[in-house]
Design a protein around this motif. Structure first.
Motif, PDB file in Angstrom:
ATOM      1  N   THR A 270      93.284  36.123  15.138  1.00 44.56           N
ATOM      2  CA  THR A 270      92.037  36.865  15.255  1.00 44.56           C
ATOM      3  C   THR A 270      90.916  36.223  14.446  1.00 44.56           C
ATOM      4  OG1 THR A 270      93.303  38.909  15.563  1.00 44.56           O
ATOM      5  CG2 THR A 270      90.978  39.147  15.010  1.00 44.56           C
ATOM      6  N   SER A 271      91.256  35.748  13.260  1.00 46.48           N
ATOM      7  CA  SER A 271      90.242  35.163  12.384  1.00 46.48           C
ATOM      8  C   SER A 271      89.948  33.706  12.702  1.00 46.48           C
ATOM      9  CB  SER A 271      90.693  35.261  10.925  1.00 46.48           C
ATOM     10  OG  SER A 271      91.844  34.443  10.688  1.00 46.48           O
ATOM     11  N   GLY A 272      90.913  33.031  13.346  1.00 45.48           N
ATOM     12  CA  GLY A 272      90.770  31.611  13.602  1.00 45.48           C
ATOM     13  C   GLY A 272      90.997  30.751  12.382  1.00 45.48           C
ATOM     14  N   VAL A 273      91.630  31.310  11.356  1.00 41.73           N
ATOM     15  CA  VAL A 273      91.856  30.593  10.094  1.00 41.73           C
ATOM     16  C   VAL A 273      93.359  30.492   9.838  1.00 41.73           C
ATOM     17  CG1 VAL A 273      91.462  30.568   7.612  1.00 41.73           C
ATOM     18  CG2 VAL A 273      89.674  31.420   9.151  1.00 41.73           C
ATOM     19  N   ASP A 274      93.845  29.278   9.597  1.00 41.83           N
ATOM     20  CA  ASP A 274      95.264  29.052   9.311  1.00 41.83           C
ATOM     21  C   ASP A 274      95.455  28.991   7.795  1.00 41.83           C
ATOM     22  OD1 ASP A 274      97.938  28.519   9.502  1.00 41.83           O
ATOM     23  OD2 ASP A 274      97.679  26.394   9.998  1.00 41.83           O
ATOM     24  N   PHE A 275      95.453  30.156   7.142  1.00 40.16           N
ATOM     25  CA  PHE A 275      95.571  30.216   5.687  1.00 40.16           C
ATOM     26  C   PHE A 275      97.020  29.985   5.261  1.00 40.16           C
ATOM     27  CE2 PHE A 275      95.438  34.457   7.577  1.00 40.16           C
ATOM     28  CZ  PHE A 275      96.658  34.984   7.197  1.00 40.16           C
ATOM     29  N   PRO A 276      97.236  29.518   4.028  1.00 34.03           N
ATOM     30  CA  PRO A 276      98.594  29.210   3.547  1.00 34.03           C
ATOM     31  C   PRO A 276      99.447  30.472   3.373  1.00 34.03           C
ATOM     32  CG  PRO A 276      96.918  28.138   2.188  1.00 34.03           C
ATOM     33  CD  PRO A 276      96.203  29.132   3.039  1.00 34.03           C
ATOM     34  N   ILE A 277     100.730  30.338   3.680  1.00 33.62           N
ATOM     35  CA  ILE A 277     101.717  31.403   3.459  1.00 33.62           C
ATOM     36  C   ILE A 277     102.815  30.847   2.557  1.00 33.62           C
ATOM     37  CG2 ILE A 277     103.486  32.838   4.533  1.00 33.62           C
ATOM     38  CD1 ILE A 277     101.767  32.937   7.047  1.00 33.62           C
ATOM     39  N   ARG A 278     103.114  31.571   1.485  1.00 36.48           N
ATOM     40  CA  ARG A 278     104.155  31.163   0.552  1.00 36.48           C
ATOM     41  C   ARG A 278     105.258  32.220   0.530  1.00 36.48           C
ATOM     42  NH1 ARG A 278      99.147  30.473  -1.743  1.00 36.48           N
ATOM     43  NH2 ARG A 278      99.288  32.611  -2.542  1.00 36.48           N
ATOM     44  N   VAL A 279     106.492  31.816   0.765  1.00 34.53           N
ATOM     45  CA  VAL A 279     107.623  32.743   0.670  1.00 34.53           C
ATOM     46  C   VAL A 279     108.106  32.762  -0.773  1.00 34.53           C
ATOM     47  CG1 VAL A 279     109.965  33.263   1.430  1.00 34.53           C
ATOM     48  CG2 VAL A 279     108.286  32.359   3.067  1.00 34.53           C
ATOM     49  N   VAL A 280     108.138  33.959  -1.365  1.00 36.09           N
ATOM     50  CA  VAL A 280     108.585  34.121  -2.747  1.00 36.09           C
ATOM     51  C   VAL A 280     109.717  35.147  -2.776  1.00 36.09           C
ATOM     52  CG1 VAL A 280     106.321  33.485  -3.662  1.00 36.09           C
ATOM     53  CG2 VAL A 280     106.822  35.887  -3.180  1.00 36.09           C
ATOM     54  N   GLU A 281     110.169  35.471  -3.969  1.00 36.01           N
ATOM     55  CA  GLU A 281     111.287  36.409  -4.099  1.00 36.01           C
ATOM     56  C   GLU A 281     110.909  37.807  -3.609  1.00 36.01           C
ATOM     57  OE1 GLU A 281     112.647  36.467  -8.083  1.00 36.01           O
ATOM     58  OE2 GLU A 281     113.460  34.420  -8.035  1.00 36.01           O
ATOM     59  N   ARG A 282     111.915  38.551  -3.217  1.00 36.19           N
ATOM     60  CA  ARG A 282     111.710  39.943  -2.802  1.00 36.19           C
ATOM     61  C   ARG A 282     111.076  40.759  -3.930  1.00 36.19           C
ATOM     62  NH1 ARG A 282     117.137  42.260   0.194  1.00 36.19           N
ATOM     63  NH2 ARG A 282     117.437  40.591   1.754  1.00 36.19           N
ATOM     64  N   ARG A 283     110.339  41.792  -3.546  1.00 38.54           N
ATOM     65  CA  ARG A 283     109.813  42.742  -4.521  1.00 38.54           C
ATOM     66  C   ARG A 283     110.784  43.908  -4.655  1.00 38.54           C
ATOM     67  NH1 ARG A 283     103.831  44.053  -2.337  1.00 38.54           N
ATOM     68  NH2 ARG A 283     105.157  44.767  -0.628  1.00 38.54           N
ATOM     69  N   PRO A 284     110.924  44.475  -5.836  1.00 39.98           N
ATOM     70  CA  PRO A 284     111.788  45.652  -5.988  1.00 39.98           C
ATOM     71  C   PRO A 284     111.187  46.850  -5.271  1.00 39.98           C
ATOM     72  CG  PRO A 284     110.587  45.218  -8.022  1.00 39.98           C
ATOM     73  CD  PRO A 284     110.353  44.040  -7.127  1.00 39.98           C
ATOM     74  N   GLY A 285     112.037  47.629  -4.598  1.00 37.33           N
ATOM     75  CA  GLY A 285     111.590  48.865  -3.974  1.00 37.33           C
ATOM     76  C   GLY A 285     111.178  48.752  -2.530  1.00 37.33           C
ATOM     77  N   ASP A 286     111.117  47.534  -1.975  1.00 35.33           N
ATOM     78  CA  ASP A 286     110.698  47.363  -0.584  1.00 35.33           C
ATOM     79  C   ASP A 286     111.851  47.698   0.368  1.00 35.33           C
ATOM     80  OD1 ASP A 286     108.105  46.665  -1.038  1.00 35.33           O
ATOM     81  OD2 ASP A 286     108.396  44.501  -0.798  1.00 35.33           O
ATOM     82  N   ALA A 287     111.601  48.619   1.299  1.00 38.49           N
ATOM     83  CA  ALA A 287     112.588  48.929   2.327  1.00 38.49           C
ATOM     84  C   ALA A 287     112.578  47.823   3.387  1.00 38.49           C
ATOM     85  CB  ALA A 287     112.276  50.272   2.967  1.00 38.49           C
ATOM     86  N   VAL A 288     113.694  47.659   4.098  1.00 33.70           N
ATOM     87  CA  VAL A 288     113.825  46.579   5.075  1.00 33.70           C
ATOM     88  C   VAL A 288     112.959  46.828   6.302  1.00 33.70           C
ATOM     89  CG1 VAL A 288     115.421  45.320   6.564  1.00 33.70           C
ATOM     90  CG2 VAL A 288     116.153  46.068   4.292  1.00 33.70           C
ATOM     91  N   SER A 289     113.167  47.959   6.946  1.00 33.98           N
ATOM     92  CA  SER A 289     112.447  48.268   8.183  1.00 33.98           C
ATOM     93  C   SER A 289     112.266  49.770   8.289  1.00 33.98           C
ATOM     94  CB  SER A 289     113.233  47.751   9.395  1.00 33.98           C
ATOM     95  OG  SER A 289     112.600  48.118  10.604  1.00 33.98           O
ATOM     96  N   VAL A 290     111.028  50.194   8.475  1.00 30.46           N
ATOM     97  CA  VAL A 290     110.746  51.621   8.602  1.00 30.46           C
ATOM     98  C   VAL A 290     109.713  51.816   9.718  1.00 30.46           C
ATOM     99  CG1 VAL A 290     110.131  53.749   7.417  1.00 30.46           C
ATOM    100  CG2 VAL A 290     111.054  51.841   6.102  1.00 30.46           C
ATOM    101  N   VAL A 291     110.142  52.472  10.789  1.00 25.55           N
ATOM    102  CA  VAL A 291     109.275  52.733  11.944  1.00 25.55           C
ATOM    103  C   VAL A 291     109.324  54.224  12.243  1.00 25.55           C
ATOM    104  CG1 VAL A 291     108.878  52.255  14.396  1.00 25.55           C
ATOM    105  CG2 VAL A 291     109.672  50.426  12.874  1.00 25.55           C
ATOM    106  N   ALA A 292     108.179  54.809  12.528  1.00 24.70           N
ATOM    107  CA  ALA A 292     108.078  56.261  12.720  1.00 24.70           C
ATOM    108  C   ALA A 292     108.513  56.686  14.116  1.00 24.70           C
ATOM    109  CB  ALA A 292     106.641  56.708  12.490  1.00 24.70           C
ATOM    110  N   ASN A 293     109.116  57.868  14.179  1.00 27.87           N
ATOM    111  CA  ASN A 293     109.195  58.609  15.433  1.00 27.87           C
ATOM    112  C   ASN A 293     108.036  59.611  15.400  1.00 27.87           C
ATOM    113  OD1 ASN A 293     109.683  60.480  17.468  1.00 27.87           O
ATOM    114  ND2 ASN A 293     111.905  60.334  17.269  1.00 27.87           N
ATOM    115  N   PRO A 294     106.995  59.403  16.217  1.00 24.32           N
ATOM    116  CA  PRO A 294     105.793  60.239  16.118  1.00 24.32           C
ATOM    117  C   PRO A 294     105.800  61.479  17.001  1.00 24.32           C
ATOM    118  CG  PRO A 294     105.366  58.424  17.592  1.00 24.32           C
ATOM    119  CD  PRO A 294     106.808  58.288  17.151  1.00 24.32           C
ATOM    120  N   LYS A 295     106.952  61.842  17.557  1.00 28.29           N
ATOM    121  CA  LYS A 295     106.976  62.953  18.517  1.00 28.29           C
ATOM    122  C   LYS A 295     106.478  64.258  17.911  1.00 28.29           C
ATOM    123  CE  LYS A 295     110.652  61.155  21.513  1.00 28.29           C
ATOM    124  NZ  LYS A 295     112.016  61.386  22.065  1.00 28.29           N
ATOM    125  N   ALA A 296     106.819  64.517  16.646  1.00 28.67           N
ATOM    126  CA  ALA A 296     106.439  65.800  16.036  1.00 28.67           C
ATOM    127  C   ALA A 296     104.923  65.907  15.882  1.00 28.67           C
ATOM    128  CB  ALA A 296     107.126  65.965  14.686  1.00 28.67           C
TER     129      ALA A 296
END
Length: 330
Positions: A270-296
């Motif tokens: 979208t931006s047209g900019v290829d900015f750098p990405i650095r993979v670092v260690e995991r952060r504490p407390g981050d869940a793996v995958s969370v997706v909502a069921n929005p039916k309610a």
């Protein structure tokens, strides 16, 4: 009758204030300006600078204004920070919310909308979208502090008759489609905000916290909801309670997940900019995958999202970053 918006100078709160004013509501804002900005509050709203734990200030506000409902955003929201400093999160998110709830009960406030989080679920046991009946297993003090407030609200409703709506946010992103407000906090940790800053040269690239998760590309997966749709969900919650609806808990998301790398790729496109990405260690407390069921939320609040499009979320975020750049250069 007025609506009190706590944290109304912050990211989501400032959008809520505009949403309420667009609906011709009388709005009062309480914010201590720790991460929010006075200029972000719509000028038509009555503003008080202060803390939700200040009982004297709360008494003053309730004495001066006939508060029908509280929409409570004020709080601390950074997961790793909560792991490093848990007691401050229990103080700011839980203890002070108890003070606010008690003040609301004493002032005979009818309705209470609480800004909660999908962090109360932790990492779900399976990959299915999460509904409100899923086990509550927060993996950070942030999630636990929000869950404690949910419990307080439930018990207060039973004891004192206040009606509440708890909205559990998934990942909020984007900016007002009319360009009136957006995420403006310096040092923000929201993924799309940080990526947009990197695309505009405000950061030297972006860190990805872990690429070895059990997902398709190894990065965490999240359900991103546009902030305007989220604000509208709060308005729908208020309308439902006014019409006699009882207390409920509802997830706020679209029901579709994107990985961190997918989001970053979309920002680059979208931006047209290829900015750098650095993979670092995991952060504490981050869940793996969370997706909502929005039916309610769709069923109970008669909520129809208008901006369910990652491209719209990214574009409005980039537009707001451009606006901030112009604002800061003045």
């Amino acid at each position: 009758m007025a609506i009190l918006v706590t944290g109304g100078a912050g990211y989501i709160g400032s959008h809520m204030v505009w949403c309420l004013l667009d609906a011709r509501e009388d709005v009062v804002v309480l914010d201590r300006l720790s991460t929010g900005f006075r200029w972000a509050v719509a000028p038509e709203a009555q503003f008080y600078e202060g803390d939700i734990g200040d009982t004297e200030l709360l008494s003053k506000i309730f004495a001066k204004h006939h508060i029908e409902a509280i929409i409570h955003f004020a709080g601390s929201v950074v997961v790793p920070e909560s792991v490093a400093d848990p007691l401050s999160y229990y103080e700011n998110n839980t203890v002070k919310s108890r003070v606010l709830i008690e003040a609301a009960v004493r002032a005979n406030v009818k309705y209470f909308v609480f800004s909660s989080t999908a962090a109360v679920y932790g990492t779900p046991a399976n990959s299915d979208p999460v509904d409100e009946a899923a086990p509550l297993r927060p993996e950070s003090p942030y999630g636990s502090s929000k869950l404690m407030t949910e419990v307080m609200l439930k018990d207060a409703a039973h004891a004192y008759g206040i009606t509440y709506t708890v909205l559990r946010y998934f990942n909020v992103a984007g900016a007002d489609v009319q360009g009136r407000t957006g995420q403006s906090t310096k040092g923000a940790t929201h993924l799309i905000k940080v990526a947009c800053e990197a695309a505009l040269g405000k950061r030297h690239g972006i860190d990805v916290y872990g690429a070895d998760y059990p997902t398709a590309d190894g990065t965490c997966v999240r359900d991103f909801i546009h902030v305007n749709d989220l604000a509208n969900a709060h308005l729908r919650a208020l309308e439902r309670m006014r019409a006699g609806g009882g207390s409920i808990v509802a997830n706020c998301g679209y029901g579709r997940g994107f990985s961190v790398l997918e989001v970053l790729d979309r920002v680059k496109q979208t931006s047209g900019v290829d900015f750098p990405i650095r993979v670092v260690e995991r952060r504490p407390g981050d869940a793996v995958s969370v997706v909502a069921n929005p039916k309610a939320i769709i069923r109970e609040l008669n909520w129809t999202p208008e901006h369910n499009d990652l491209d719209v979320i990214v574009r409005t975020s980039l537009d707001w970053e451009h606006h901030l750049g112009r604002r800061n250069s003045l």
